[in-house]
Scaffold this active site. Structure first.
Site, PDB file in Angstrom:
ATOM      1  N   ASP A   1      -6.870  -0.864   2.235  1.00 17.75           N
ATOM      2  CA  ASP A   1      -5.767  -1.819   2.457  1.00 17.75           C
ATOM      3  C   ASP A   1      -5.190  -1.734   3.871  1.00 17.75           C
ATOM      4  OD1 ASP A   1      -6.119  -2.168  -0.314  1.00 17.75           O
ATOM      5  OD2 ASP A   1      -4.553  -0.722  -0.768  1.00 17.75           O
TER       6      ASP A   1
ATOM      7  N   GLU B   1      -3.995 -12.065  -3.578  1.00 20.99           N
ATOM      8  CA  GLU B   1      -3.042 -10.995  -3.255  1.00 20.99           C
ATOM      9  C   GLU B   1      -3.141 -10.690  -1.759  1.00 20.99           C
ATOM     10  OE1 GLU B   1      -4.439  -8.046  -5.973  1.00 20.99           O
ATOM     11  OE2 GLU B   1      -6.271  -7.643  -4.851  1.00 20.99           O
TER      12      GLU B   1
END
Length: 529
Positions: free
Chosen positions: A15, A187
Site C-alpha cells: 500500500d 478502494e
C-alpha cells in the site's frame, strides 16, 4: 542510464504512498498489527531507499492490543503542504462478520523524522483515507465507504468530505463521488489536479491476483468522473514475475517526469507470496488525450524501469543486518506484535550485549506476546541466533521463529520436557492447526548457550542447532512454510513472513531468555547445501 530494480522495497511493504518534497522522495507503507506503526522510507533518486524512524511510536497514537490478525494499520497516506507533513492512517479493530470498525486518524509533523503529533480522529465510515490539498487552500479527505447491510455491496463507493485543520475535524456534507467500475472492490483513492482536471486514482479487483489501478477524471472535484477508456492503467497478467499490481500513488519529479509506486507480490510454490506484498515503481507519461500510461507500452508492471533522467544515483548506509544488541536502542527494522517495546517484556540493558525476552503469552495471543521480528526480504536467506535459556517446565519456551500470524508460524524452540529435560523441538501451526515436529536427537545440555539457525530456500526452511563451535546439526527435515502467506485462508490476510525471536511462559512466572545476537543474511542459491 540508471535503472530502478523492482521491487524497490522487498518483503512486506504494501500500500505505498509516495511523496516528493523538494529533492527528497518518501514512501509510507502499511504495517497492520506490527508495531511501531507505518514504515517510512527516503530516497534521492528513487533507486536507493533507506528506512526512516516510524511515525507511530506511542500507544496514544496507536493502541493495537487485542487487534485481529491483519488488522491495525491499513494504507497510510503521506502528503505535504505549507511546511507540514500529514499522515492519514486507519486502525482496523474488527474485520470478521458483517462489520468493519475502521477508525481513521491524522497526525502531522514539521519533520519527516518526527516527532509526530497526537492523532486527530477523522471518521470510521471506511478505510484507505487519502488527503487532497486543493490549490485554493481547502483540504479534502476521501475514503472507501463500507456498507454492512444485507443485500448491499460492501463497497459503498469513494466518499469525500472537507477537513478543517483549524477545527481539527471533518466539516460540511459527505459526497459519494465514485462507485467504481466492473472490476469492483473500489478502494485506495488518491486525487490529483492537472490541466484543468481532477484525476481520481483507485485500486480495484481486490488485492490478490486480479488487482488493478483505475484512473478516472472530472472537471469538478465532486464528479461525475469518466473512466479511462483503456482501463485498467496497471494490472498484472499470468507469468509476469510481478503479480498483484495495484494500490498505486502518483508522484512528479522536480524535472517533470512521472512515476507511480504500487504494490506487487512475487509468488513461489502454488502461487504463494511468502514475502508478502511489496512495493514497486513504474515510470509513466501522460497521453495526448490526457490519460496516464505506463512507459514502454502496455499496462503491466515491469521489473526494470528507467530511473529519473536528471537525478544522480544517491547511496545510503543502511542498518547492519547483524545485531549484537550492544546499543540501548532498537534497529529500525525490528517490529513487535501489537505493543511497543518496553522493559515490561523486553530489554537491551538488563544484560548489556544481550537481548532479554521475558516469557509472555502464547503464539495464539492477540494481546501480549513477547516476540521481536524483522521482515523476510529474500527468497534465499540464513538467520542465526544464540540463546541462553533455562526452562523449568513445558510451559516455558523460547527460540527462533518464522511468523505470519497467530494461525501460521514455524517455531524452533527450547523447552523442558519431563522425560528429556531441556530439549529442542519444532512447533508448526498451519492454518490454525497445531503440530509438533520433533527430531530424534533433540536433548540439550542443561546449562550454557545454544545456537539456532534457519536456512531458507524459497518456501522451504531447514533448522539447525549447535552446542559446539562450528558443529551444526540438523533439527528435523525441511519444512514447507508456504502457508506463511496471504493465500490459503478463507478470510483474506495481508501481511508477510517475519523472522525473529520469541519467548513464552504460559505458567505466568515470566521466565526470561537471553539472546546474544541475531544475524540475517541474504545468500545465493548456489551457496546452499
Amino acid at each position: 542510464m540508471s535503472q530502478i530494480m523492482n521491487p524497490v522495497l522487498p518483503g512486506f511493504n504494501p500500500d505505498p504512498s509516495i511523496l516528493r518534497v523538494g529533492d527528497d522522495y518518501y514512501i509510507a507503507t502499511s504495517t497492520f498489527e506490527w508495531f511501531p506503526g507505518v514504515q517510512l522510507f527516503h530516497s534521492k533518486d528513487m533507486i536507493n531507499w533507506r528506512q526512516l524512524p516510524h511515525p507511530l511510536t506511542r500507544t496514544s497514537q496507536l493502541d493495537m492490543v487485542g487487534n485481529p490478525d491483519s488488522g491495525g494499520i491499513w494504507a497510510p497516506c503521506l502528503t505535504y503542504d505549507n511546511g507540514l507533513f500529514y499522515l492519514l492512517y486507519t486502525d482496523v479493530k474488527t474485520r470478521r462478520g458483517a462489520y468493519r470498525d475502521t477508525h481513521n486518524y491524522l497526525t502531522v509533523s514539521e519533520n519527516i523524522e518526527g516527532p509526530w503529533s497526537e492523532p486527530i480522529y477523522i471518521n470510521s465510515s471506511g478505510f484507505d483515507p487519502s488527503l487532497f490539498h486543493d490549490d485554493d487552500g481547502r483540504k479534502w479527505i476521501s475514503n472507501r465507504l463500507y456498507d454492512h447491510r444485507k443485500g448491499k455491496s460492501p463497497v459503498g463507493g469513494i466518499v469525500l468530505q472537507e477537513f478543517s485543520l483549524e477545527q481539527k475535524k471533518m466539516v460540511g456534507p459527505i459526497h459519494n463521488i465514485f462507485k467504481g467500475t466492473e472490476l469492483e472492490f473500489t478502494e485506495a483513492s488518491h486525487i490529483y489536479k492537472k490541466s484543468g482536471y481532477y484525476y481520481l486514482m483507485t485500486a480495484e479487483g481486490g488485492t490478490g491476483y486480479n488487482h488493478a489501478v483505475t484512473m478516472a477524471r472530472s472537471t469538478s472535484l465532486f464528479g461525475p468522473y469518466e473512466v479511462d477508456p483503456q482501463n485498467p492503467m496497471l494490472t498484472a497478467k499470468p507469468k509476469n514475475e510481478l503479480q498483484k499490481a495495484g494500490h498505486a500513488c502518483l508522484v512528479e519529479t522536480q524535472h517533470g517526469e512521472w512515476y507511480i509506486a504500487h504494490l506487487v507480490g512475487r509468488p513461489v510454490a502454488d502461487q504463494k507470496c511468502i514475502l508478502g506484498r511489496e512495493t514497486a515503481i513504474q515510470k509513466c507519461y501522460w497521453s495526448e488525450d490526457g490519460w496516464l500510461r505506463i512507459e514502454g507500452g502496455g499496462n503491466e508492471p515491469k521489473k526494470i524501469v528507467p530511473a529519473p533522467s536528471k537525478l544522480e544515483p544517491f547511496l545510503f548506509e543502511n542498518e547492519d543486518t547483524h545485531d549484537h544488541f550492544v546499543y540501548p536502542t532498537y534497529k529500525l527494522y525490528w517490529s513487535s506484535l501489537r505493543r511497543p517495546f518496553s522493559e515490561e517484556w523486553i530489554s537491551l540493558t538488563e544484560r548489556p550485549g544481550y537481548l532479554r525476552l521475558i516469557g509472555g503469552e502464547s503464539l495464539s495471543s492477540r494481546h501480549r506476546q513477547s516476540l521481536i521480528a524483522r521482515r523476510l526480504e529474500n527468497f534465499h536467506a540464513e538467520v542465526e541466533t544464540s540463546i541462553e535459556f533455562e526452562p523449568e517446565n513445558f510451559q516455558q519456551m523460547a527460540g527462533l521463529i518464522l511468523y505470519y500470524d497467530t494461525e501460521d508460524y514455524v517455531y524452533l524452540r527450547v523447552t523442558q520436557e519431563e522425560e528429556k529435560g531441556k530439549c529442542l523441538g519444532i512447533i508448526q501451526s498451519k492454518y490454525g492447526k497445531y503440530d509438533e515436529l520433533l527430531s530424534e536427537d533433540n536433548k540439550l545440555q542443561d546449562k550454557g548457550a545454544c545456537k539456532l539457525k534457519a536456512e531458507i530456500k524459497e518456501n522451504w526452511v531447514q533448522f539447525y542447532y549447535s552446542e559446539k563451535q562450528g558443529e551444526w546439526k540438523k533439527v528435523g527435515n525441511p519444512i514447507d512454510f508456504s502457508h506463511l502467506s496471504d493465500e490459503g485462508q478463507e478470510v483474506l490476510r495481508f501481511t508477510g513472513t517475519f523472522v525473529g525471536l520469541a519467548a513464552q511462559d504460559l505458567s505466568g512466572q515470566k521466565k526470561f531468555a537471553d539472546f546474544d545476537y541475531f544475524d540475517y543474511r541474504e545468500i545465493q542459491a548456489n551457496e546452499q547445501k
